[in-house]
Design an enzyme around this catalytic site. Sequence first.
Site, short mmCIF file in Angstrom:
data_model
loop_
_atom_site.label_atom_id
_atom_site.label_comp_id
_atom_site.label_asym_id
_atom_site.label_seq_id
_atom_site.Cartn_x
_atom_site.Cartn_y
_atom_site.Cartn_z
N GLU A 1 38.22 39.98 45.74
CA GLU A 1 39.95 38.76 45.63
C GLU A 1 40.57 38.87 47.28
OE1 GLU A 1 42.64 39.15 42.65
OE2 GLU A 1 41.07 38.60 41.21
N GLU B 1 39.61 31.11 38.16
CA GLU B 1 40.49 31.61 37.31
C GLU B 1 40.37 30.53 36.39
OE1 GLU B 1 43.15 34.12 38.14
OE2 GLU B 1 43.36 35.09 36.04
N TYR C 1 45.02 40.87 49.54
CA TYR C 1 45.72 39.18 50.15
C TYR C 1 46.77 39.64 51.13
CZ TYR C 1 44.69 37.95 44.98
OH TYR C 1 43.59 37.11 44.53
N ASN D 1 38.89 43.56 35.54
CA ASN D 1 39.56 43.27 36.73
C ASN D 1 40.49 43.71 36.76
OD1 ASN D 1 39.91 41.48 38.81
ND2 ASN D 1 41.70 41.60 37.57
N GLU D 2 40.95 44.76 38.25
CA GLU D 2 42.19 45.39 38.26
C GLU D 2 42.55 46.24 36.80
OE1 GLU D 2 45.42 42.57 40.11
OE2 GLU D 2 44.03 42.73 41.91
O1 AHR Z 1 44.08 35.57 42.08
C1 AHR Z 1 45.13 35.54 40.89
C2 AHR Z 1 45.08 36.98 40.59
O2 AHR Z 1 45.66 37.52 41.72
C3 AHR Z 1 43.95 37.58 39.85
O3 AHR Z 1 44.06 36.46 38.68
C4 AHR Z 1 44.35 39.04 40.20
O4 AHR Z 1 43.28 39.32 39.67
C5 AHR Z 1 45.27 39.12 40.84
O5 AHR Z 1 46.12 40.40 40.79
#
Ligand code: AHR
Length: 527
Positions: free
Chosen positions: A331, A59, A276, A207-208
């Site tokens: 992600e 990114e 995550y 995205n998101e």
């Molecule tokens: O990877 C960092 C951020 O995490 C990304 O930009 C977003 O999609 C997610 O919240």
Amino acid sequence: MVRFENNIHKYKIIITMKKAIILPLLFSFLLAVSQNIIAIHADQGKTIINKNIYGNFAEHLGHGIYGGFYVGDTNKTIPNTDGVRNDVIAALRKMKIPMLRWPGGCFADTYHWKDGVGPKDKRPKMVNTWWGGVTEDNSFGTHNFLNLCEDLGAEPYISGNVGSGTVQELSQWLQYVNFDGVSPMSDWRRQNGRDKPWRVQYWGLGNEAWGCGGNMTAEYYANVFRRYATFMTNWIKGGHLYRIASGASDDDYHWTEVMMRDIPHNLLDGIGLHHYSIIDWNNKSSATKFTEQEYFATMKSALQMEELVTKHSAIMDKYDPGKKIALAVDEWGGWYDVEPGTNPGFLYQQNTMRDAMIAGTTLNIFNNHADRVRMANLAQTINVLQAVILTNKEKIILTPTYHVMEMYNVHQNATLLPLKLTTDDYKVGNEELPSLSASASKDSEGVVHISITNINAHTQEGITINIDGMNCNKVTGRILSSAKLQDDNTFEDPDKIEPKRFTGASLKDNVITLKMPPFSVVVLTLK
Ligand code: AHR
């Protein structure tokens, strides 16, 4: 009587002494006798592990692109090709990076691609509102990214701007990069120095979308997706265009349900999922100075991937039993506090053996769900979150995560083998996690690979692997381990952690026995 009593006393002493010697021996024997069993059927594989499961993500964030991949077209101090570091290209090729997602992340829904093509001195600048509020000069754009992917031999995966861009803007981007004939956009591409189209197959639509991509509801986004997807023409001769919906965060199963229910399946090729490994969003804790409790909490979050993938897949199965639509975990990775003294908006963190444990277990989960998980993107490639590479001026580090990705690349496009794992538990306080995770595959030459991760912070795990469906003549292996969980590769000591030859496995009558040190990753090769 007295003598007798004395004898009894003597006898008791002897028994007590024997207990003192025998019990620990018995205990260590029991420890050595493996509770861990892996059964593999080497002739029963059906599903291909899509190499794109091993994808990465880059990114415009911190020093991910600028100072990471890209050091500028005129840089004379760091060897580069069109501004991209040669050492980075060589390392990622060696890792066999199969796919790269770009330009975001949250950045993607603020990005206007036309600002990043044409003469660099004429490109407008923008502010990177999500990541540190820094000025982005658009010097790394579409040509740089797609040429880089060609150099790497990786599939580009472009995240289109749906949150703040238009349908026309996105459809023109496709025409610019993929159309071979005469058209306003393909002619502009030629003027900008690229004759042949790049044939970009993978496109994310935002995205998101539930958050930084527009704060949309699932129902609203599904309609937006239908509109954008309609105008995404497949210009790729003989190629497929994969339109991937912005997916759920973690366990938002409603999101996946709505995507599957409300988007016509002829417009939809994949649905994302972001997860995550994080202890607590409000208290992420240090990447390197962590306690065992914090390690355990991170691994608990990482292992949640199994449940997430299973449950999202079950929803997809309901609407798509033929599994046409992929689950794209675009992600994933560990997220900690930034390194002290660095810009909080740049998400720069070190990478330890804990990250190797996250990578090893997560990739095993993806392999084992290869029927539905056909794409995934580690966040992120260089200098951001759980990076595979860290850079500092002319220096470069390959992180423990890099080494796991490189060791596991033997699974790319191999056939997944059915595997049954019985594992000990790793206990901390009142909680327990499975110590081991494993997956196995057979490659096009009939070679079987088994990847095993032992997350237990203390216990060496003895493992018995029973193989049927092939005659094993030889087992070799590689191991990634280190003295401390908190160990990392630093710019002063970049090769402290790297894969070594593993000699601890023995083979007899198609049964392999091995012992894995605490917090280690092993990949075995069976011929
Ligand atoms: O990877 C960092 C951020 O995490 C990304 O930009 C977003 O999609 C997610 O919240």
